[in-house]
Design a protein around this motif. Structure first.
Motif, PDB file in Angstrom:
ATOM      1  N   PRO A  69       0.943  -1.086   0.151  1.00 58.59           N
ATOM      2  CA  PRO A  69      -0.075  -0.156  -0.076  1.00 58.59           C
ATOM      3  C   PRO A  69       1.000   1.264   0.102  1.00 58.59           C
ATOM      4  CG  PRO A  69      -0.628  -1.512   1.692  1.00 58.59           C
ATOM      5  CD  PRO A  69       0.476  -2.075   1.201  1.00 58.59           C
ATOM      6  N   ILE A 145      -3.912  -0.528  12.463  1.00 61.17           N
ATOM      7  CA  ILE A 145      -3.505   0.069  11.265  1.00 61.17           C
ATOM      8  C   ILE A 145      -3.659  -1.189  10.368  1.00 61.17           C
ATOM      9  CG2 ILE A 145      -1.509   0.395   9.608  1.00 61.17           C
ATOM     10  CD1 ILE A 145      -0.165   1.859  12.251  1.00 61.17           C
ATOM     11  N   PRO A 146      -3.383  -2.483  10.504  1.00 67.26           N
ATOM     12  CA  PRO A 146      -3.721  -3.508   9.587  1.00 67.26           C
ATOM     13  C   PRO A 146      -5.281  -3.733   9.397  1.00 67.26           C
ATOM     14  CG  PRO A 146      -2.831  -4.480  11.670  1.00 67.26           C
ATOM     15  CD  PRO A 146      -2.472  -2.908  11.531  1.00 67.26           C
ATOM     16  N   TYR A 149      -6.769  -1.092   7.174  1.00 70.42           N
ATOM     17  CA  TYR A 149      -6.435  -1.465   5.950  1.00 70.42           C
ATOM     18  C   TYR A 149      -7.294  -2.352   5.186  1.00 70.42           C
ATOM     19  CZ  TYR A 149      -3.831  -3.246   2.080  1.00 70.42           C
ATOM     20  OH  TYR A 149      -3.261  -3.649   0.610  1.00 70.42           O
ATOM     21  N   MET A 150      -7.337  -3.596   5.968  1.00 69.18           N
ATOM     22  CA  MET A 150      -8.355  -4.745   5.737  1.00 69.18           C
ATOM     23  C   MET A 150      -9.765  -4.239   5.408  1.00 69.18           C
ATOM     24  SD  MET A 150      -6.198  -7.075   4.933  1.00 69.18           S
ATOM     25  CE  MET A 150      -7.293  -8.229   4.341  1.00 69.18           C
ATOM     26  N   THR A 152     -10.889  -1.478   4.552  1.00 68.61           N
ATOM     27  CA  THR A 152     -10.908  -0.501   3.481  1.00 68.61           C
ATOM     28  C   THR A 152     -10.523  -1.489   2.149  1.00 68.61           C
ATOM     29  OG1 THR A 152      -9.396   1.336   4.719  1.00 68.61           O
ATOM     30  CG2 THR A 152      -9.625   1.221   2.367  1.00 68.61           C
ATOM     31  N   GLN A 153      -9.999  -2.387   2.146  1.00 64.56           N
ATOM     32  CA  GLN A 153     -10.021  -3.259   1.001  1.00 64.56           C
ATOM     33  C   GLN A 153     -11.365  -4.167   0.668  1.00 64.56           C
ATOM     34  OE1 GLN A 153      -7.674  -3.737  -1.283  1.00 64.56           O
ATOM     35  NE2 GLN A 153      -6.603  -1.894  -0.138  1.00 64.56           N
TER      36      GLN A 153
END
Length: 252
Positions: A69, A145-146, A149-150, A152-153
């Motif tokens: 990313p 944070i992860p 991110y996941m 968002t995906q």
């Protein structure tokens, strides 16, 4: 759903005291700030990757997954500099250094999370003198944070299945297309924060100023030796930068 970057491996880096890894990451970030030569920064970047692979038993594919990313951001940082510095090839040279520096600093931080469990991070910050509340807050922030991110995906995949085209159009059209992604992400983040506060309250967080721990950390000989090696390498970095004047190019 919670996601984590921590990878449970039987490696020397995983068994290392979290305080040594925290201080090492901090010194590494300072070292990358001292230089702007892309060739030297690239060597240091490869050194971090080799350290994670050989000492931390982290696969190259797993490293690329966490850095993927950030690659577009590094490319943007690289192409902006030719418009700032003249001639353009000098700006591109400096921009390449800043792009590599961005990925390296991110890899240092992510490598710390990938090789250190959450409870060890909290204990590491606390044993270094940080108040428990601040240490837990910082660790939770890194922990989410992860997750974000996941999330968002997942939202992007859901919106694409409904016909939203995120990759088409000019810059402003793409920016408008991110609104259907940002709104559900913000709502989900607020909901997650609310659930987290309930979980902390249900465990009587903050009821007592004195904390007790079932599990504690203790420095061993390998930790002291590793800490000494880190200090020696950092002093060597300062010597190379300020005494030998290698790895830094004046911009103006």
């Amino acid at each position: 759903m919670m996601y984590t970057l921590y990878l449970d491996r039987d490696s020397f880096l995983h068994k290392l005291d979290p305080r040594v890894k925290i201080i090492g990451s901090f010194l590494g970030i300072i070292a990358f700030i001292l230089f702007n030569s892309p060739s030297l920064l690239f060597v240091l970047f490869l050194t971090i990757i080799l350290t994670l692979v050989l000492i931390g038993k982290i696969h190259i594919r797993e490293i690329f997954t966490v850095l993927k990313p950030l690659i577009p951001i590094a490319i943007v940082a690289m192409v902006i500099w030719p418009f700032i510095l003249k001639p353009w090839y000098f700006g591109l040279f400096i921009g390449a250094g800043y792009g590599i520096r961005l990925l390296s600093v991110a890899l240092l931080t992510l490598g710390l999370i990938m090789t250190t469990s959450q409870k060890d991070l909290v204990l590491g910050f606390i044993r270094m003198g940080m108040p428990y509340e601040i240490g837990l807050t910082l660790t939770i922030a890194l922990r989410y944070i992860p997750t974000l991110y996941m999330l968002t995906q997942t939202i992007m995949d859901a919106q694409k299945s409904r016909g939203l085209e995120l990759e088409k159009g000019n810059f402003f059209q793409r920016a408008r297309n991110t609104v259907p992604v940002l709104i559900p992400l913000i709502v989900a983040s607020i909901k997650t924060a609310h659930e987290l506060s309930i979980a902390l309250e249900s465990r009587a967080f903050g009821a007592s100023k004195r904390r007790t721990f079932l599990y504690d950390i203790k420095m061993e000989m390998k930790d002291y030796m590793s800490f000494g090696v880190l200090i020696a390498l950092f002093l060597l970095t300062l010597y190379v930068r300020y005494c030998l004047e290698i790895g830094y190019t004046k911009l103006f």
